[in-house]
Design an enzyme around this catalytic site. Structure first.
Site, PDB file in Angstrom:
ATOM      1  N   LYS A 126       6.658  -4.396   9.218  1.00  0.00           N
ATOM      2  CA  LYS A 126       6.185  -5.260   8.123  1.00  0.00           C
ATOM      3  C   LYS A 126       7.344  -5.701   7.217  1.00  0.00           C
ATOM      4  O   LYS A 126       7.467  -6.872   6.880  1.00  0.00           O
ATOM      5  CB  LYS A 126       5.143  -4.525   7.254  1.00  0.00           C
ATOM      6  CG  LYS A 126       3.915  -4.064   8.002  1.00  0.00           C
ATOM      7  CD  LYS A 126       2.871  -3.462   7.060  1.00  0.00           C
ATOM      8  CE  LYS A 126       3.308  -2.199   6.348  1.00  0.00           C
ATOM      9  NZ  LYS A 126       3.558  -1.037   7.207  1.00  0.00           N
TER      10      LYS A 126
ATOM     11  N   ARG B 139      -3.781  -0.246   0.606  1.00  0.00           N
ATOM     12  CA  ARG B 139      -3.715   0.798   1.626  1.00  0.00           C
ATOM     13  C   ARG B 139      -5.040   1.519   1.796  1.00  0.00           C
ATOM     14  O   ARG B 139      -5.148   2.423   2.630  1.00  0.00           O
ATOM     15  CB  ARG B 139      -2.654   1.811   1.233  1.00  0.00           C
ATOM     16  CG  ARG B 139      -1.346   1.584   2.033  1.00  0.00           C
ATOM     17  CD  ARG B 139      -0.431   2.647   1.688  1.00  0.00           C
ATOM     18  NE  ARG B 139       0.624   3.045   2.525  1.00  0.00           N
ATOM     19  CZ  ARG B 139       1.842   2.520   2.540  1.00  0.00           C
ATOM     20  NH1 ARG B 139       2.123   1.441   1.893  1.00  0.00           N
ATOM     21  NH2 ARG B 139       2.779   3.084   3.262  1.00  0.00           N
TER      22      ARG B 139
ATOM     23  N   ARG C  81      15.486   5.234  11.981  1.00  0.00           N
ATOM     24  CA  ARG C  81      15.947   4.087  11.189  1.00  0.00           C
ATOM     25  C   ARG C  81      16.762   4.493   9.951  1.00  0.00           C
ATOM     26  O   ARG C  81      16.572   5.568   9.400  1.00  0.00           O
ATOM     27  CB  ARG C  81      14.778   3.175  10.812  1.00  0.00           C
ATOM     28  CG  ARG C  81      13.798   3.761   9.846  1.00  0.00           C
ATOM     29  CD  ARG C  81      12.586   2.847   9.661  1.00  0.00           C
ATOM     30  NE  ARG C  81      11.705   3.375   8.647  1.00  0.00           N
ATOM     31  CZ  ARG C  81      10.560   2.828   8.276  1.00  0.00           C
ATOM     32  NH1 ARG C  81      10.133   1.712   8.840  1.00  0.00           N
ATOM     33  NH2 ARG C  81       9.819   3.380   7.344  1.00  0.00           N
TER      34      ARG C  81
ATOM     35  N   ARG D   2      15.569   7.102   4.619  1.00  0.00           N
ATOM     36  CA  ARG D   2      14.524   7.424   3.650  1.00  0.00           C
ATOM     37  C   ARG D   2      14.143   8.889   3.804  1.00  0.00           C
ATOM     38  O   ARG D   2      14.048   9.394   4.914  1.00  0.00           O
ATOM     39  CB  ARG D   2      13.297   6.536   3.912  1.00  0.00           C
ATOM     40  CG  ARG D   2      13.392   5.192   3.242  1.00  0.00           C
ATOM     41  CD  ARG D   2      12.297   4.266   3.671  1.00  0.00           C
ATOM     42  NE  ARG D   2      10.949   4.834   3.574  1.00  0.00           N
ATOM     43  CZ  ARG D   2       9.830   4.125   3.797  1.00  0.00           C
ATOM     44  NH1 ARG D   2       9.931   2.841   4.107  1.00  0.00           N
ATOM     45  NH2 ARG D   2       8.662   4.691   3.700  1.00  0.00           N
TER      46      ARG D   2
ATOM     47  N   ARG E  92       1.940  10.333   7.344  1.00  0.00           N
ATOM     48  CA  ARG E  92       1.775   8.925   6.970  1.00  0.00           C
ATOM     49  C   ARG E  92       0.927   8.189   8.004  1.00  0.00           C
ATOM     50  O   ARG E  92       0.109   7.326   7.661  1.00  0.00           O
ATOM     51  CB  ARG E  92       3.152   8.261   6.820  1.00  0.00           C
ATOM     52  CG  ARG E  92       3.880   8.721   5.553  1.00  0.00           C
ATOM     53  CD  ARG E  92       5.383   8.491   5.611  1.00  0.00           C
ATOM     54  NE  ARG E  92       5.747   7.108   5.724  1.00  0.00           N
ATOM     55  CZ  ARG E  92       6.944   6.676   6.153  1.00  0.00           C
ATOM     56  NH1 ARG E  92       7.871   7.556   6.515  1.00  0.00           N
ATOM     57  NH2 ARG E  92       7.198   5.404   6.224  1.00  0.00           N
TER      58      ARG E  92
HETATM   59  P1  AMP Z   1       6.102   2.402   2.550  1.00  0.00           P
HETATM   60  O1  AMP Z   1       7.488   2.050   2.135  1.00  0.00           O
HETATM   61  O2  AMP Z   1       5.145   1.239   2.481  1.00  0.00           O
HETATM   62  O3  AMP Z   1       6.056   3.116   3.882  1.00  0.00           O
HETATM   63  O4  AMP Z   1       5.562   3.451   1.459  1.00  0.00           O
HETATM   64  C1  AMP Z   1       6.209   4.688   1.259  1.00  0.00           C
HETATM   65  C2  AMP Z   1       5.291   5.618   0.467  1.00  0.00           C
HETATM   66  O5  AMP Z   1       5.024   5.043  -0.816  1.00  0.00           O
HETATM   67  C3  AMP Z   1       3.911   5.866   1.078  1.00  0.00           C
HETATM   68  O6  AMP Z   1       3.923   6.886   2.067  1.00  0.00           O
HETATM   69  C4  AMP Z   1       3.118   6.266  -0.165  1.00  0.00           C
HETATM   70  O7  AMP Z   1       3.423   7.580  -0.568  1.00  0.00           O
HETATM   71  C5  AMP Z   1       3.684   5.324  -1.227  1.00  0.00           C
HETATM   72  N1  AMP Z   1       2.956   4.042  -1.268  1.00  0.00           N
HETATM   73  C6  AMP Z   1       3.434   2.802  -0.939  1.00  0.00           C
HETATM   74  N2  AMP Z   1       2.494   1.865  -1.103  1.00  0.00           N
HETATM   75  C7  AMP Z   1       1.389   2.512  -1.527  1.00  0.00           C
HETATM   76  C8  AMP Z   1       0.064   2.090  -1.858  1.00  0.00           C
HETATM   77  N3  AMP Z   1      -0.324   0.807  -1.753  1.00  0.00           N
HETATM   78  N4  AMP Z   1      -0.807   3.056  -2.276  1.00  0.00           N
HETATM   79  C9  AMP Z   1      -0.458   4.337  -2.403  1.00  0.00           C
HETATM   80  N5  AMP Z   1       0.766   4.797  -2.089  1.00  0.00           N
HETATM   81  C10 AMP Z   1       1.682   3.900  -1.654  1.00  0.00           C
END
Ligand code: AMP
Length: 215
Positions: free
Chosen positions: A13, A88, A127, A161, A172
């Protein structure tokens, strides 16, 4: 034009959102990036988010909804935005609907990047990215030419990360299938769900997205 990119962690994404930013003049709104910035800056939001993110769990809905609501009001979003990593779960999707209606905005497309979950652990745990210019790499699929150095800007500030380790990735992915996948029928019901094959090459996925957004 305002769109959502939906897909499991590692579906691509973020990479595709960056390409769409350039091509269509949209702004990428990644809640993950915003939360990581808040953690790094040690803000109140960052303090709430830190441990939850490291465990691969969701940050409370009101926190992310508040962040997105404020961000959408900024001037650069007037030409359209790409939601990446938000919503989400169903509560966030409903909050988004209410927020957009209140702001007189709407969603044109919700695009699911479909991937086979079996490959995601390998995709994510390999990554890393450049902390200076943001270029993304992968141990197997896109290694740097010179060990420890960014091909794009020559920086040696390459980072992984914290939540890209196998245990957290598995949490996740579980959160995605339990909480986020129910959004597919939600948006299908609204008639705005599209799908692309996230297993195809980066360029092929970009072409599919271009076709949808240009139609
Ligand atoms: P991402 O970079 O989108 O994979 O997000 C990394 C982490 O941020 C996720 O595993 C959640 O802990 C938190 N996070 C990101 N977006 C959301 C969201 N819309 N709602 C809740 N937690 C989020």
């Amino acid at each position: 034009m305002n769109i959502i990119l939906l897909g499991a962690p590692g579906a691509g994404k973020g990479t595709q959102a960056k390409m769409l930013e350039d091509k269509f003049g949209l702004v990428q709104l990644s809640t993950g990036d915003m939360l990581r910035a808040a953690v790094a800056a040690g803000t109140e939001v960052g303090k709430v988010a830190k441990d939850l993110m490291e465990a691969g769990e969701l940050v409370p809905d009101e926190v992310v909804v508040g962040i997105i609501s404020d961000r959408v009001d900024e001037e650069d979003c007037k030409g359209g935005f790409i939601l990446d990593g938000f919503p989400r779960n169903t509560a966030q999707a409903e909050a988004l609907d209410a927020m957009l209606e209140e702001k007189g905005l709407s969603l044109q497309h919700v695009i699911e990047m479909k991937v086979n979950p079996d490959i995601l652990v390998e995709r994510i745990t390999g990554r890393f990215s450049c902390g200076d210019c943001g270029a993304g790499y992968h141990d197997i699929y896109k290694p740097v030419s010179k060990e420890g150095t960014c091909d794009e800007c020559g920086s040696t500030n390459l980072n992984r990360r914290k939540d890209d380790n196998e245990e957290t990735v598995r949490s996740r992915l579980e959160v995605y299938s339990n909480e986020t996948e129910p959004l597919l029928p939600y948006y299908q019901g609204k008639g705005i769900l599209r799908q692309v094959d996230g297993m195809a090459s980066m360029d092929a996925v970009a072409e599919e997205l271009n076709a949808i957004l240009s139609a």
